[in-house]
Design a protein around this motif. Sequence first.
Motif, PDB file in Angstrom:
ATOM      1  N   VAL A  77       0.836  -1.196   0.000  1.00  0.00           N
ATOM      2  CA  VAL A  77       0.000   0.000   0.000  1.00  0.00           C
ATOM      3  C   VAL A  77       0.875   1.252   0.000  1.00  0.00           C
ATOM      4  CG1 VAL A  77      -1.814   1.272   1.195  1.00  0.00           C
ATOM      5  CG2 VAL A  77      -1.890  -1.206   1.147  1.00  0.00           C
ATOM      6  N   LEU A  78       1.974   1.219   0.752  1.00  0.00           N
ATOM      7  CA  LEU A  78       2.918   2.337   0.750  1.00  0.00           C
ATOM      8  C   LEU A  78       3.496   2.535  -0.649  1.00  0.00           C
ATOM      9  CD1 LEU A  78       4.541   4.499   2.239  1.00  0.00           C
ATOM     10  CD2 LEU A  78       6.238   2.735   2.791  1.00  0.00           C
ATOM     11  N   GLY A  79       3.777   1.429  -1.342  1.00  0.00           N
ATOM     12  CA  GLY A  79       4.279   1.533  -2.713  1.00  0.00           C
ATOM     13  C   GLY A  79       3.293   2.231  -3.622  1.00  0.00           C
ATOM     14  N   GLY A  80       2.006   1.921  -3.471  1.00  0.00           N
ATOM     15  CA  GLY A  80       0.984   2.591  -4.260  1.00  0.00           C
ATOM     16  C   GLY A  80       0.914   4.080  -3.968  1.00  0.00           C
ATOM     17  N   ARG A  81       1.029   4.453  -2.696  1.00  0.00           N
ATOM     18  CA  ARG A  81       0.997   5.864  -2.314  1.00  0.00           C
ATOM     19  C   ARG A  81       2.197   6.614  -2.876  1.00  0.00           C
ATOM     20  NH1 ARG A  81      -1.107   8.751   1.882  1.00  0.00           N
ATOM     21  NH2 ARG A  81      -2.979   7.594   1.358  1.00  0.00           N
ATOM     22  N   LEU A  82       3.374   6.005  -2.815  1.00  0.00           N
ATOM     23  CA  LEU A  82       4.573   6.657  -3.338  1.00  0.00           C
ATOM     24  C   LEU A  82       4.492   6.847  -4.849  1.00  0.00           C
ATOM     25  CD1 LEU A  82       7.361   4.875  -1.244  1.00  0.00           C
ATOM     26  CD2 LEU A  82       6.462   7.194  -0.940  1.00  0.00           C
ATOM     27  N   GLY A  83       3.856   5.895  -5.545  1.00  0.00           N
ATOM     28  CA  GLY A  83       3.658   6.061  -6.976  1.00  0.00           C
ATOM     29  C   GLY A  83       2.748   7.232  -7.281  1.00  0.00           C
ATOM     30  N   ASP A  84       1.669   7.396  -6.503  1.00  0.00           N
ATOM     31  CA  ASP A  84       0.785   8.548  -6.671  1.00  0.00           C
ATOM     32  C   ASP A  84       1.551   9.853  -6.459  1.00  0.00           C
ATOM     33  OD1 ASP A  84      -1.322   6.843  -7.103  1.00  0.00           O
ATOM     34  OD2 ASP A  84      -2.211   7.084  -5.116  1.00  0.00           O
ATOM     35  N   LEU A  85       2.490   9.831  -5.529  1.00  0.00           N
ATOM     36  CA  LEU A  85       3.200  11.033  -5.108  1.00  0.00           C
ATOM     37  C   LEU A  85       4.335  11.409  -6.058  1.00  0.00           C
ATOM     38  CD1 LEU A  85       3.426  13.156  -2.812  1.00  0.00           C
ATOM     39  CD2 LEU A  85       4.957  11.565  -1.630  1.00  0.00           C
ATOM     40  N   PHE A  86       5.177  10.437  -6.415  1.00  0.00           N
ATOM     41  CA  PHE A  86       6.397  10.724  -7.173  1.00  0.00           C
ATOM     42  C   PHE A  86       6.322  10.337  -8.652  1.00  0.00           C
ATOM     43  CE2 PHE A  86       7.996  10.097  -2.771  1.00  0.00           C
ATOM     44  CZ  PHE A  86       8.478  11.391  -2.565  1.00  0.00           C
ATOM     45  N   GLY A  87       5.273   9.638  -9.047  1.00  0.00           N
ATOM     46  CA  GLY A  87       5.159   9.195 -10.432  1.00  0.00           C
ATOM     47  C   GLY A  87       5.227   7.689 -10.512  1.00  0.00           C
ATOM     48  N   ARG A  88       4.236   7.108 -11.163  1.00  0.00           N
ATOM     49  CA  ARG A  88       4.129   5.641 -11.171  1.00  0.00           C
ATOM     50  C   ARG A  88       5.182   4.999 -12.058  1.00  0.00           C
ATOM     51  NH1 ARG A  88      -1.975   7.419 -11.590  1.00  0.00           N
ATOM     52  NH2 ARG A  88      -2.404   7.597  -9.363  1.00  0.00           N
ATOM     53  N   ARG A  89       5.477   5.627 -13.184  1.00  0.00           N
ATOM     54  CA  ARG A  89       6.522   5.086 -14.060  1.00  0.00           C
ATOM     55  C   ARG A  89       7.870   5.099 -13.347  1.00  0.00           C
ATOM     56  NH1 ARG A  89       9.888   7.811 -17.631  1.00  0.00           N
ATOM     57  NH2 ARG A  89      10.669   6.617 -19.421  1.00  0.00           N
ATOM     58  N   ARG A  90       8.140   6.193 -12.630  1.00  0.00           N
ATOM     59  CA  ARG A  90       9.410   6.294 -11.895  1.00  0.00           C
ATOM     60  C   ARG A  90       9.532   5.191 -10.845  1.00  0.00           C
ATOM     61  NH1 ARG A  90      10.646  12.031  -9.325  1.00  0.00           N
ATOM     62  NH2 ARG A  90      10.589  12.512 -11.556  1.00  0.00           N
ATOM     63  N   LEU A  91       8.463   4.968 -10.077  1.00  0.00           N
ATOM     64  CA  LEU A  91       8.500   3.912  -9.054  1.00  0.00           C
ATOM     65  C   LEU A  91       8.575   2.533  -9.690  1.00  0.00           C
ATOM     66  CD1 LEU A  91       8.276   3.894  -5.862  1.00  0.00           C
ATOM     67  CD2 LEU A  91       8.044   6.109  -6.996  1.00  0.00           C
ATOM     68  N   PHE A  92       7.892   2.363 -10.839  1.00  0.00           N
ATOM     69  CA  PHE A  92       7.936   1.081 -11.542  1.00  0.00           C
ATOM     70  C   PHE A  92       9.371   0.766 -11.973  1.00  0.00           C
ATOM     71  CE2 PHE A  92       7.597  -1.478 -15.452  1.00  0.00           C
ATOM     72  CZ  PHE A  92       6.807  -2.530 -15.006  1.00  0.00           C
ATOM     73  N   LEU A  93      10.041   1.751 -12.567  1.00  0.00           N
ATOM     74  CA  LEU A  93      11.422   1.549 -13.006  1.00  0.00           C
ATOM     75  C   LEU A  93      12.346   1.292 -11.818  1.00  0.00           C
ATOM     76  CD1 LEU A  93      11.634   4.354 -15.715  1.00  0.00           C
ATOM     77  CD2 LEU A  93      11.913   1.910 -16.149  1.00  0.00           C
ATOM     78  N   GLY A  94      12.199   2.097 -10.758  1.00  0.00           N
ATOM     79  CA  GLY A  94      13.046   1.908  -9.582  1.00  0.00           C
ATOM     80  C   GLY A  94      12.816   0.571  -8.904  1.00  0.00           C
ATOM     81  N   GLY A  95      11.534   0.186  -8.777  1.00  0.00           N
ATOM     82  CA  GLY A  95      11.215  -1.091  -8.161  1.00  0.00           C
ATOM     83  C   GLY A  95      11.716  -2.261  -8.978  1.00  0.00           C
ATOM     84  N   MET A  96      11.593  -2.174 -10.313  1.00  0.00           N
ATOM     85  CA  MET A  96      12.065  -3.261 -11.157  1.00  0.00           C
ATOM     86  C   MET A  96      13.584  -3.388 -11.096  1.00  0.00           C
ATOM     87  SD  MET A  96      11.330  -4.014 -15.221  1.00  0.00           S
ATOM     88  CE  MET A  96       9.716  -4.773 -14.976  1.00  0.00           C
ATOM     89  N   ALA A  97      14.282  -2.260 -11.108  1.00  0.00           N
ATOM     90  CA  ALA A  97      15.745  -2.305 -11.002  1.00  0.00           C
ATOM     91  C   ALA A  97      16.162  -2.928  -9.672  1.00  0.00           C
ATOM     92  CB  ALA A  97      16.316  -0.900 -11.142  1.00  0.00           C
ATOM     93  N   ALA A  98      15.504  -2.522  -8.587  1.00  0.00           N
ATOM     94  CA  ALA A  98      15.825  -3.095  -7.279  1.00  0.00           C
ATOM     95  C   ALA A  98      15.500  -4.582  -7.226  1.00  0.00           C
ATOM     96  CB  ALA A  98      15.052  -2.344  -6.188  1.00  0.00           C
ATOM     97  N   PHE A  99      14.424  -4.974  -7.911  1.00  0.00           N
ATOM     98  CA  PHE A  99      14.053  -6.395  -7.952  1.00  0.00           C
ATOM     99  C   PHE A  99      15.147  -7.208  -8.643  1.00  0.00           C
ATOM    100  CE2 PHE A  99      11.771 -10.154  -9.424  1.00  0.00           C
ATOM    101  CZ  PHE A  99      11.000 -10.470  -8.318  1.00  0.00           C
ATOM    102  N   GLY A 100      15.705  -6.668  -9.718  1.00  0.00           N
ATOM    103  CA  GLY A 100      16.794  -7.361 -10.399  1.00  0.00           C
ATOM    104  C   GLY A 100      18.024  -7.496  -9.519  1.00  0.00           C
ATOM    105  N   LEU A 101      18.392  -6.417  -8.806  1.00  0.00           N
ATOM    106  CA  LEU A 101      19.581  -6.444  -7.947  1.00  0.00           C
ATOM    107  C   LEU A 101      19.390  -7.407  -6.768  1.00  0.00           C
ATOM    108  CD1 LEU A 101      20.482  -2.638  -7.880  1.00  0.00           C
ATOM    109  CD2 LEU A 101      21.750  -4.472  -9.020  1.00  0.00           C
TER     110      LEU A 101
END
Length: 477
Positions: A77-101
């Motif tokens: 739920v926090l992830g959803g809120r941060l996407g609303d706040l900072f941009g969903r594409r930005r959080l998607f890219l950051g989350g995917m990169a972190a998932f790979g690492l």
Amino acid sequence: MTETITSRPVRTGTPEAPPALGGLGLFTVLLGAALPLVDFFIVNVALPTIGADLSASEAVLELVVAGYGVAYAVLLVLGGRLGDLFGRRRLFLGGMAAFGLTSLACGLAPDAWSLVAARVAQGASAAAMLPQVLATIQATTTGPRRAKAMSLYGATAGLSMVAGQILGGVLVAADIAGTGWRSVFLVNVPVVLVGLFLAARAVPETRSARPEPVDAPGTFLLAASILTLLVPLTEGRAAGWPLWTWLSLAAFPFAAAAFYAVERRADRAGRTPLVPPSLFAIVSLRRGLLLIVPFSIGFSGFMFVIAVALQQGAGLGPVAAGLALAPLAVVFFLFSLAGPRLVARYGTRVVPVGAALQGVGLALMTLAAWRSWPDLGLVELLPGAAVAGAGQALQLPVILRVVLSEVPAVRAGVGGGVMVTTQQASLALGVATLGTLFLSLVPGMGMRDALVTTLLVQLAGVVLTGLLSLRLPRTIA
């Protein structure tokens, strides 16, 4: 407008034309939706090999599963809120990169506790990525395109959960370049690299026009509520049910009540809490979430239990144990493709029909386990798995569409986060409850009777899902 969307200019001859989620963009976000769910289930058939290689106890192995699931559920739920706040594409890219690492860290873990830590971090990165998928679909599609996209999301979710277990068995047995079980995590790295490249090109940026600050008290209390319930249920049996497990379970209702009180106060004050209680005034969301709980508990519990039973009881290898569920995956996929047409014609009445089919399939698998044990494999499970797969495909995609069908676009991130949190917490709860029940019964009843008993308990959950589905709205907005 309630949504502000920024992206590269769309060459339509109209400079102000809003961007839409194209086919490649939809494929990319669905890839992001598949990765976390595949990784929840991919370790099930790899656990015996991980335990032998890293000399890990049963309690630590359960943490490999639970650490990922709990971190994922707590932060969604926090992830959803941060996407609303900072941009969903930005959080998607950051989350995917972190998932790979973090997947790389899992694959290179030198010992069991390092693997547990990496899995917790992997779950946290998945929580940043996944809520953006639903929020992006809600913000960039309308009408029939949204209906199709949500149906594909539901199909992706269900197929990923089955495919993860099959893929895990194949990768462990393949022992690519001597990596053994590590390949189930390392395989994510090239997939993530492709996903990042595609997302940078094809996924439009969206964010809420009126983003709210992070609800710190709500975040803390939601985390406390989930942790006090899931951690003791997951670790209690292996740890011998020490005092801390009972104290934690006793604290759960108080943490949950405090969370609700804080969120209701913030909602009435005109702020946007982490989980707005007013959101549950939407009948379709409330009744859809109620269905997700027993469905997801049964799904994940079954996948865990059947993996253990087939390997440790029936003596199958990881490939055979994974492929035993291939009919379920294939039929699920085929019926998911037909789902949108069936919903267009019959509405949500397909859901109770799906529950009935799943119940028949589960009964057939229970009968096969009773009659054929220990010679239980692909052939014996095929009829039941195929029927159950058809039933599940008529439920999950439709339920997910129902939940978000009337959520306002301005609350797309919050609504998506609530739905996925409910699903993920229920998946973790399924492993904790049905898995614990099965493993507790094995010493006294034997593997076959423990499996049959657990499947019958799950069958009762399917009946509950079918009854609850009768209260869904007949049509999807």
